[in-house]
Design an enzyme around this catalytic site. Structure first.
Site, PDB file in Angstrom:
ATOM      1  N   PRO A  92      34.469  37.262  34.182  1.00 24.61           N
ATOM      2  CA  PRO A  92      33.783  38.292  33.394  1.00 24.61           C
ATOM      3  C   PRO A  92      32.627  38.920  34.171  1.00 24.61           C
ATOM      4  CG  PRO A  92      33.412  36.104  32.452  1.00 24.61           C
ATOM      5  CD  PRO A  92      34.409  35.938  33.551  1.00 24.61           C
ATOM      6  N   GLU A 119      33.214  27.112  33.315  1.00 23.57           N
ATOM      7  CA  GLU A 119      32.204  28.130  33.643  1.00 23.57           C
ATOM      8  C   GLU A 119      32.492  28.819  34.983  1.00 23.57           C
ATOM      9  OE1 GLU A 119      29.686  29.010  31.406  1.00 23.57           O
ATOM     10  OE2 GLU A 119      30.899  27.704  30.141  1.00 23.57           O
ATOM     11  N   ARG A 161      53.841  47.692  38.067  1.00 23.00           N
ATOM     12  CA  ARG A 161      54.491  48.953  37.695  1.00 23.00           C
ATOM     13  C   ARG A 161      54.185  50.075  38.673  1.00 23.00           C
ATOM     14  NH1 ARG A 161      51.331  52.383  34.948  1.00 23.00           N
ATOM     15  NH2 ARG A 161      52.892  53.333  33.602  1.00 23.00           N
ATOM     16  N   ASP A 176      50.262  59.085  33.732  1.00 20.59           N
ATOM     17  CA  ASP A 176      49.544  58.084  32.932  1.00 20.59           C
ATOM     18  C   ASP A 176      48.132  58.559  32.638  1.00 20.59           C
ATOM     19  OD1 ASP A 176      51.607  56.291  33.220  1.00 20.59           O
ATOM     20  OD2 ASP A 176      50.638  55.129  34.797  1.00 20.59           O
TER      21      ASP A 176
HETATM   22 CL1  6GU Z   1      38.796  38.159  34.355  1.00 19.19          CL
HETATM   23  N1  6GU Z   1      37.909  36.201  32.826  1.00 19.19           N
HETATM   24  C1  6GU Z   1      37.290  35.746  31.736  1.00 19.19           C
HETATM   25  N2  6GU Z   1      37.184  34.426  31.562  1.00 19.19           N
HETATM   26  N3  6GU Z   1      36.771  36.523  30.806  1.00 19.19           N
HETATM   27  C2  6GU Z   1      36.894  37.824  31.006  1.00 19.19           C
HETATM   28  C3  6GU Z   1      37.530  38.382  32.110  1.00 19.19           C
HETATM   29  C4  6GU Z   1      38.042  37.530  33.015  1.00 19.19           C
HETATM   30  N4  6GU Z   1      37.482  39.714  32.000  1.00 19.19           N
HETATM   31  C5  6GU Z   1      36.849  39.965  30.884  1.00 19.19           C
HETATM   32  N5  6GU Z   1      36.499  38.843  30.259  1.00 19.19           N
END
Ligand code: 6GU
Length: 277
Positions: A92, A119, A161, A176
Site C-alpha cells: 500500500p 506488515e 491483456r 480503453d
Molecule cells: Cl499492493 N497491498 C496491500 N496489502 N494493500 C494494498 C495494496 C497492496 N494496494 C492497495 N492496498
C-alpha cells in the site's frame, strides 16, 4: 513473458488458470510459476515472520525465506533462458498502479512478484535485490488489503491483456479508458446490445441511426458526462486543447468553465457549486 509469484498462499493465485490469463498461459504467451515461500523455511513451524525491531504492532516477514526463495527463483529462470528480471513488490506504500505502469511492465520479459502478508517484508530484502534489478513497489489503490496476492492478480490481468496476441481484434485495447491518447483521458460511456427493447427500456435513437458522425459525437458527450461525474480530476488534468467546440459546450452544460487567464494552455476549472455566473 515469464511471471514468478512467491507467496505463502499459492492457492490464492489459482485464478491465474482462468479466463484471459489462463488462456494466455495455455497458448504459451505467458509462462507462470507460483512458489510457496514456506518451501524455503527449515524450522518445524515453517516460520516466515517475526516481531518488528523498534516495537509496534504486527509482524514482519523475515529476510531468510525471501532471500533463499528469490535466489532459487532467479537461478531457475536464468537457467531456462529468462532474462532481465524485474521485482514487483505489492505494497500500500508503493507507487500507484495505473495503465501507464501496466504498459511499462508489459514491455519487460520477466516479472517476479513478492506479495506479502503481515506488515510487509524486511526492507533489507528489497534493498538487496534493487542492486541487481529494477524494483517496482506498487499499490493498487488507496485502501489496505490483508496481503498483496489480490494485487498480483490485478497487475497480472492488466499486464497480460497488453501482451501481443493476447486480446483478439474484437477486444482490442486501443480505446480503453486510460489508454495513452485514447479519448484524451475520458472514461468510456454506456454500451448497449440486443434486444432493442428490454423491460420498457429502449436504446438511444442515435445508436440505431447509422449516422457515424452523430454516434461518435454522442459517445464523446456520454464520456464527458461520466468523466465529469465520476472522475473530475481527469477533466482537470486534460490540456484544454484536447476539447473541441462541442466538448466545451458539453462541459459548460455540466458546470465546467475554462480558466480565462490560462487559455490556450490553462486547465478547465469547475464552476463553484451553486454559484451562477
Ligand atoms: Cl499492493 N497491498 C496491500 N496489502 N494493500 C494494498 C495494496 C497492496 N494496494 C492497495 N492496498
Amino acid at each position: 513473458m515469464r511471471l514468478d509469484v512467491v507467496t505463502i498462499f499459492p492457492e490464492y493465485l489459482d485464478p491465474l488458470n482462468v479466463s484471459l490469463v489462463g488462456k494466455a498461459r495455455a497458448r504459451g504467451q505467458l509462462n507462470v510459476h507460483v512458489h510457496d515461500l514456506r518451501s524455503w523455511t527449515y524450522d518445524r513451524h515453517n516460520t516466515v515472520d517475526d516481531t518488528p525491531y523498534g516495537g509496534g504492532p504486527g509482524m514482519v516477514m523475515k529476510t531468510d525465506p525471501w532471500g533463499e526463495a528469490l535466489d532459487a527463483v532467479l537461478a531457475d529462470g536464468y537457467e531456462t533462458g529468462a532474462h532481465q528480471p524485474a521485482l514487483v513488490v505489492p505494497t500500500p506504500s508503493g507507487r500507484p498502479f495505473n495503465q501507464e505502469l501496466a504498459v511499462e511492465l508489459s514491455e519487460r520479459p520477466w516479472l517476479v512478484f513478492t506479495p506479502a502478508r503481515y506488515e510487509g517484508i524486511d526492507r533489507r530484502v528489497i534493498d538487496e535485490y534493487a542492486t541487481r534489478m529494477p524494483v517496482y513497489e506498487v499499490s493498487i489503490g488507496d485502501y489496505v488489503l490483508a496481503g498483496g496476492e489480490a494485487a498480483v492478480l490485478v497487475v497480472t490481468e492488466a499486464v497480460a491483456r497488453l501482451l501481443p496476441g493476447v486480446l483478439g481484434n474484437a477486444e482490442s485495447h486501443q480505446d480503453d479508458s486510460f489508454a495513452p491518447g485514447a479519448m484524451a483521458n475520458l472514461l468510456e460511456g454506456p454500451v448497449y446490445t440486443k434486444p432493442p427493447q428490454w423491460r420498457e427500456r429502449g436504446i438511444p435513437d442515435v445508436l440505431l441511426s447509422g449516422h457515424h458522425g452523430k454516434i461518435a459525437r454522442w459517445r464523446r458527450d456520454e464520456a464527458l458526462k461520466r468523466t465529469a461525474a465520476n472522475r473530475p480530476d481527469l477533466i482537470e488534468r486534460c490540456e484544454p486543447k484536447v476539447f473541441d467546440k462541442k466538448d466545451r459546450e458539453m462541459l459548460s452544460i455540466l458546470g465546467w468553465a475554462p480558466d480565462p487567464a490560462g487559455e490556450p494552455y490553462g486547465r478547465f476549472w469547475r464552476r463553484p457549486q451553486g454559484v451562477e455566473e
